[in-house]
Motif scaffolding. Structure first.
Motif, mmCIF file in Angstrom:
data_model
loop_
_atom_site.group_PDB
_atom_site.id
_atom_site.type_symbol
_atom_site.label_atom_id
_atom_site.label_comp_id
_atom_site.label_asym_id
_atom_site.label_seq_id
_atom_site.Cartn_x
_atom_site.Cartn_y
_atom_site.Cartn_z
ATOM 1 N N GLU A 1 -42.397 -22.224 -22.221
ATOM 2 C CA GLU A 1 -41.984 -23.421 -22.504
ATOM 3 C C GLU A 1 -40.600 -23.789 -22.027
ATOM 4 O O GLU A 1 -39.928 -22.914 -21.853
ATOM 5 C CB GLU A 1 -41.706 -23.470 -24.148
ATOM 6 C CG GLU A 1 -43.305 -23.570 -24.555
ATOM 7 C CD GLU A 1 -43.038 -23.922 -26.113
ATOM 8 O OE1 GLU A 1 -42.259 -24.712 -26.441
ATOM 9 O OE2 GLU A 1 -44.211 -23.700 -26.914
ATOM 10 N N GLY A 2 -40.261 -25.057 -21.897
ATOM 11 C CA GLY A 2 -39.079 -25.885 -21.493
ATOM 12 C C GLY A 2 -38.696 -25.053 -20.176
ATOM 13 O O GLY A 2 -37.491 -24.905 -19.814
ATOM 14 N N LEU B 1 -41.679 -33.783 -16.026
ATOM 15 C CA LEU B 1 -40.080 -34.164 -15.656
ATOM 16 C C LEU B 1 -40.206 -34.987 -14.469
ATOM 17 O O LEU B 1 -41.094 -34.787 -13.480
ATOM 18 C CB LEU B 1 -39.602 -32.851 -15.435
ATOM 19 C CG LEU B 1 -39.154 -32.309 -16.906
ATOM 20 C CD1 LEU B 1 -38.125 -30.858 -16.421
ATOM 21 C CD2 LEU B 1 -38.379 -32.914 -17.659
ATOM 22 N N ASN B 2 -39.262 -35.920 -14.093
ATOM 23 C CA ASN B 2 -39.124 -36.603 -13.146
ATOM 24 C C ASN B 2 -40.302 -37.675 -12.846
ATOM 25 O O ASN B 2 -40.823 -38.281 -11.952
ATOM 26 C CB ASN B 2 -39.057 -35.749 -11.699
ATOM 27 C CG ASN B 2 -38.430 -36.773 -10.509
ATOM 28 O OD1 ASN B 2 -37.394 -37.392 -11.086
ATOM 29 N ND2 ASN B 2 -38.814 -36.177 -9.228
ATOM 30 N N GLU B 3 -40.719 -38.197 -14.116
ATOM 31 C CA GLU B 3 -42.039 -39.347 -14.018
ATOM 32 C C GLU B 3 -41.140 -40.561 -14.146
ATOM 33 O O GLU B 3 -40.340 -40.743 -14.981
ATOM 34 C CB GLU B 3 -42.734 -38.960 -15.181
ATOM 35 C CG GLU B 3 -42.245 -38.874 -16.580
ATOM 36 C CD GLU B 3 -43.360 -38.804 -17.833
ATOM 37 O OE1 GLU B 3 -44.365 -39.020 -17.349
ATOM 38 O OE2 GLU B 3 -42.933 -38.358 -18.723
ATOM 39 N N GLU C 1 -40.589 -34.457 -6.129
ATOM 40 C CA GLU C 1 -41.022 -33.414 -7.079
ATOM 41 C C GLU C 1 -41.423 -33.767 -8.325
ATOM 42 O O GLU C 1 -40.982 -34.608 -9.099
ATOM 43 C CB GLU C 1 -39.862 -32.387 -7.576
ATOM 44 C CG GLU C 1 -39.545 -31.436 -6.421
ATOM 45 C CD GLU C 1 -38.474 -30.383 -6.860
ATOM 46 O OE1 GLU C 1 -37.254 -30.883 -6.491
ATOM 47 O OE2 GLU C 1 -38.522 -29.541 -7.459
ATOM 48 N N ASP D 1 -37.512 -26.397 -16.435
ATOM 49 C CA ASP D 1 -37.207 -27.362 -15.784
ATOM 50 C C ASP D 1 -37.248 -27.136 -14.321
ATOM 51 O O ASP D 1 -37.437 -25.872 -13.725
ATOM 52 C CB ASP D 1 -35.837 -27.792 -16.305
ATOM 53 C CG ASP D 1 -34.597 -27.090 -15.967
ATOM 54 O OD1 ASP D 1 -33.582 -27.337 -16.102
ATOM 55 O OD2 ASP D 1 -34.782 -25.985 -15.495
ATOM 56 N N PHE D 2 -36.575 -28.114 -13.433
ATOM 57 C CA PHE D 2 -36.741 -27.857 -12.119
ATOM 58 C C PHE D 2 -35.901 -26.625 -11.432
ATOM 59 O O PHE D 2 -36.518 -25.891 -10.393
ATOM 60 C CB PHE D 2 -36.127 -29.192 -11.572
ATOM 61 C CG PHE D 2 -37.157 -30.271 -11.211
ATOM 62 C CD1 PHE D 2 -37.072 -31.234 -12.280
ATOM 63 C CD2 PHE D 2 -38.353 -30.284 -10.834
ATOM 64 C CE1 PHE D 2 -37.920 -32.457 -12.441
ATOM 65 C CE2 PHE D 2 -39.426 -31.045 -10.798
ATOM 66 C CZ PHE D 2 -39.214 -32.283 -11.593
ATOM 67 N N SER D 3 -34.858 -26.208 -11.946
ATOM 68 C CA SER D 3 -34.055 -25.244 -11.397
ATOM 69 C C SER D 3 -34.837 -23.841 -11.761
ATOM 70 O O SER D 3 -35.024 -22.882 -10.952
ATOM 71 C CB SER D 3 -32.832 -25.019 -11.744
ATOM 72 O OG SER D 3 -32.659 -25.454 -13.234
ATOM 73 N N ASP D 4 -35.314 -23.836 -13.060
ATOM 74 C CA ASP D 4 -36.253 -22.647 -13.193
ATOM 75 C C ASP D 4 -37.423 -22.473 -12.535
ATOM 76 O O ASP D 4 -37.794 -21.628 -11.958
ATOM 77 C CB ASP D 4 -36.693 -22.701 -14.753
ATOM 78 C CG ASP D 4 -35.513 -22.480 -15.830
ATOM 79 O OD1 ASP D 4 -35.870 -23.263 -16.743
ATOM 80 O OD2 ASP D 4 -34.451 -22.101 -15.400
#
Lengths: 402, 203
Positions: B103-104, B32-34, B66, B106-109
């Motif tokens: 799995e799954g 994520l965030n690439e 991040e 994301d940044f907030s997790d």
């Protein structure tokens, strides 16, 4: 066939009462939403779609992402118009709903219908866009309704912030003659990032444009049974026409039974052929073969001469058998039955059994003398065979007619 | 090539230890965030190739250091240590947090959850540093998620190589391999034994 979870954000603010889209903006939006849900669920059976409203008392999720199309369509019913659209909150709630999707393998997508003016600044929208991009959520924006330069600018900025590899799109739909859903069908929102269109989208486009690549105006995807039935009856009709063409060629060679019959048959057959050709062109009308048959029968009746009293199809076959074989044949041709092929065979046999007919044919053939004993033997044997068959076929035919 | 192991590298082939990259399910690796979608796949290589950046590297988006990397394995593995080669000029990641078998994320997790283990990283441009894991917690790892919350001051974060050292067990997690959808039942697809003419009949 991308596996996707989609959240659709509906604008049900006061601005949706306007009638510049027919019947009003809200209805046009609802139709578009229905189409999108159908397209998404059709393109991949595991896709899920959810719906939320952005205006009214506050952002409200009507249905969480589900693959049940019925539930989605039901929740669109009875929505009330009022309040102001809250774009930022709507997108954030949509993102939250997608985060809690059951199947984490699905790609996340939000589709926003922005009909009323946007009250947030560009900066706030860009921040939201970047957050969506960071969490790899794609965003499609449908800009319709209120038109003002600021709104378009803000939405474009939002799209630029979200867009990752062209997975997000914006569509501007100005008010006009064509419906909102029709305009959307040709956009990447429906066709899914240049995959070339799903079957549903292609069919919807075909239906909307009133033309298309389907033979019978029925998409095989939408109604396979109807498409199959139409195709089968078309093939049967063609087969019957070919057999009839063969017979017509024979009868045209016959001298005693007159040109009139054959011309009437030709006329009937050309009608059939025309009907066959024009059928592919009648796309929007559901012309079943039964209606066609009745039409043919009416034409046949009008073309037969007055002397033949047995022109009505419902007449018992046994009555007609004593009289013209040819008239019988003409009637049978114009009427479609499922036992069409069977009747062809018996017709052929009857023709051959008619001694006079056969002998006249043979007389017209060069080099054959009907008085030749071998020819006579052949005829005799054929007649006995065909009589047997005739009796057999008469019985089932009579039952059928009754 | 300097090695921080206490044996001499000529006798022992270091690269075989770092062979967990063979057990990563490369097609399902995601980040994520690439900045460039799919670039994360290029950072899993053999240990000898760890400084070879010809195939690209993982970069985060502009202004946002991040990164979140999700690594699934083809069978359960035991991870002994992790090595990370970052970029120059402050683009190396400064912290690493690991989550196992989730799995799954994301940044907030990732920001709210307690990681299985956290490390403070240093700039490791030659790839000679490895970070040991608390081995008991990394015994049966089906997938691992690495969260790099910040870097050494650069605008973006770059990662050139991630190496995993450990053992692969042959155990696989349950997976649904193929799903066939039927719109309408087709009897020819569901022949019973009696129809195919084989098998014992049971009375």
């Amino acid at each position: 066939m991308v596996l996707e979870a989609t959240m659709i954000c509906i604008d049900n603010s006061e601005w949706m009462r306007n009638g510049d889209y027919s019947p009003n903006r809200f209805q046009a939006q609802a139709d578009a939403v229905n189409l999108i849900c159908g397209a998404k669920t059709q393109s991949n059976p595991e896709n899920t779609v959810g719906v939320l409203t952005m205006a009214g008392k506050g952002v409200r999720v009507l249905v969480t992402p589900t693959s049940d199309l019925g539930k989605i369509l039901a929740c669109m019913h009875g929505l009330e118009i009022g309040g102001e659209m809250n774009l930022a909150a709507g997108i954030q709630v949509a993102q939250l709903a997608l985060k809690h999707r059951q199947n984490k393998k699905q790609q996340q997508r939000i589709i926003v219908f922005a009909g009323s003016p946007v009250k947030y600044d560009k900066k706030v929208l860009e921040l939201i866009g970047r957050k969506l991009k960071k969490n790899s959520v794609a965003l499609d924006i449908v800009n319709f309704g209120e038109e003002d330069a600021e709104k378009t600018e803000k939405l474009e900025a939002l799209l630029a912030a979200v867009n990752n590899n062209d997975s997000s799109h914006i569509v501007n739909v100005p008010p006009g003659a064509s419906a909102l859903s029709d305009v959307l069908i040709s956009t990447p929102i429906f066709t899914g990032d240049g995959e070339g269109g799903t079957g549903f989208a292609a069919a919807a486009a075909a239906a909307a444009a009133g033309g298309g690549g389907y033979d019978f105006g029925v998409d095989p995807n939408l109604d396979p049974e109807l498409a199959l039935a139409l195709r089968v009856s078309m093939e049967e009709e063609r087969a019957r026409q070919e057999a009839a063409a063969k017979k017509a060629a024979e009868e045209a060679g016959k001298q005693e039974k007159g040109e009139q019959q054959s011309t009437s048959q030709d006329a009937i057959m050309t009608e059939n052929v025309n009907a066959g050709i024009s059928e592919p062109e009648k796309k929007t009308r559901d012309l079943t073969d039964d209606e066609n048959a009745l039409l043919q029968q009416a034409l046949a009746m009008s073309m037969d001469d007055a002397s033949s009293s047995v022109a009505v199809r419902d007449t018992d076959m046994s009555d007609a058998s004593a009289d013209d074989h040819d008239l019988q044949l003409a009637l049978q041709l114009s009427v479609q039955e499922s036992a069409g092929d069977q009747s062809e065979q018996t017709d052929m046999n009857k023709l051959l059994a008619d001694q006079s007919f056969v002998s006249s044919i043979l007389a017209s053939l060069p080099g054959v003398d009907p008085n030749d004993p071998s020819v006579k033997d052949l005829l005799a044997s054929m007649q006995s065979q065909s009589e047997q068959k005739k009796d057999e076929d008469k019985a089932p035919k009579d039952e059928e007619k009754k | 090539m300097a090695c921080l192991h206490d044996h001499s590298c000529e006798d022992h082939d270091c690269s075989s230890d770092w062979s967990l990259y063979k057990h990563t399910d490369l097609s399902k690796v995601s980040a994520l965030n690439e900045a460039a979608s799919g670039s994360v796949k290029s950072i899993f290589r053999a240990w000898e190739q760890r400084l070879n950046t010809s195939e690209g590297h993982l970069e985060s988006n502009e202004g946002d250091p991040e990164l979140l990397v999700f690594i699934p394995f083809t069978s359960d593995v035991k991870i002994r240590s992790i090595s990370v080669v970052g970029g120059a000029d402050g683009t190396s990641p400064a912290k690493m947090r690991a989550f196992i078998n989730r799995e799954g994320i994301d940044f907030s997790d990732a920001q709210n959850m307690q990681p299985v283990q956290e490390w403070d990283l240093v700039e490791n441009l030659q790839g000679v540093l490895e970070y040991q894991t608390r081995y008991s917690r990394f015994q049966s790892v089906g997938n691992i998620t690495l969260h790099f919350p910040d870097n050494f001051g650069g605008d973006i974060t770059q990662i050139h190589y991630i190496g995993l050292k450990g053992e692969a067990t042959q155990l696989k997690r349950d997976v649904v391999a193929t799903i066939v959808y039927e719109l309408m039942p087709n009897p020819s697809d569901h022949k019973t034994r009696s129809e195919t003419g084989g098998g014992l009949s049971q009375v």
